[in-house]
Design an enzyme around this catalytic site. Structure first.
Site, PDB file in Angstrom:
ATOM      1  CE1 TYR A  33      47.742  35.170  37.635  1.00 31.42           C
ATOM      2  CE2 TYR A  33      45.928  36.737  37.541  1.00 31.42           C
ATOM      3  CZ  TYR A  33      46.847  36.015  38.265  1.00 31.42           C
ATOM      4  OH  TYR A  33      46.882  36.132  39.630  1.00 31.42           O
ATOM      5  CE  LYS A  37      46.721  32.304  39.852  1.00 33.02           C
ATOM      6  NZ  LYS A  37      47.313  31.727  41.089  1.00 33.02           N
TER       7      LYS A  37
END
Length: 221
Positions: A33, A37
């Site tokens: 994650y 990002k």
């Protein structure tokens, strides 16, 4: 183009306290994650100025409020099941932002973004601008649901070890549900993470309009 990123792109596992946007990206990530990002944010900001495109990345932290499908229901579900624990003593300061204030930040960026804008090609931390202890945030959310405060805790080391074990089990057996703990989650819950939002106030006009107290009243309703 406005990209919604996350402050986790600069979180390398330890405390991140009061840093601004000059803080470099983390060199190591324990989850896809924050890693993806960071990769996406770099691509978005690098694209600023290409063929007339203007870009900005916003990094809201711990968005909460009515309609939340992550932080609020997760804390409430675990509390009702008797499975909610603090990681560490809960005194570590964390940033957060009420959902309406996060939306206002995006609108402010949209109104200002353009080829010659100060914000073009930059990333910005956005939050309530008032970091509080992690336990205070969790307990305030629980109180809005008429639940007692969380009193039990586990050590950061135990939480991290449990996260590593769950990742191994879920990966080995290809389980599709979300693990109850991960290394990334343990790091986030055990450390301080709050940020200097001076740049967002200056360049985007970000000034939280909804206080935490008002947000909690709306959440309770």
């Amino acid at each position: 183009l406005i990209y919604t990123s996350t402050p986790s792109v600069v979180h390398g596992g330890g405390d991140v306290a009061g840093v601004d946007e000059s803080e470099p990206y983390a060199e190591h990530f324990t989850a896809y994650y924050p890693q993806t990002k960071a990769e996406a944010e770099k691509m978005v900001l690098a694209a600023n100025g290409e063929q007339g495109l203007s870009t900005v990345a916003l990094r809201p932290h711990l968005i909460w409020g009515p309609g939340d499908n992550h932080l609020v229901p997760g804390a409430i579900k675990r509390a009702r099941a008797g499975r909610l624990r603090l990681v560490g003593d809960g005194t570590q300061l964390v940033d957060h932002i009420y959902v309406d204030n996060a939306a206002d930040a995006h609108i402010g960026a949209m109104d200002r973004l353009g080829p010659e804008a100060t914000c073009a090609g930059r990333a910005y931390f956005i939050s309530q601008g008032d970091p509080i202890p992690a336990s205070a945030l969790i307990n305030a959310i629980l109180a809005a649901a008429d639940l007692p405060p969380v009193t039990k805790s586990v050590s950061p080391r135990l939480a991290y070890a449990a996260g590593a074990l769950f990742e191994l089990i879920y990966g080995t057996f290809r389980l599709q549900s979300e693990p109850p703990m991960t290394r990334f989650m343990a790091e986030q819950l055990a450390t301080a993470h709050w940020f200097d939002i001076t740049a967002a106030r200056r360049d985007l006009g970000c000034e939280p309009k909804v206080s935490m107290e008002e947000g909690l009243r709306r959440l309770r309703e």
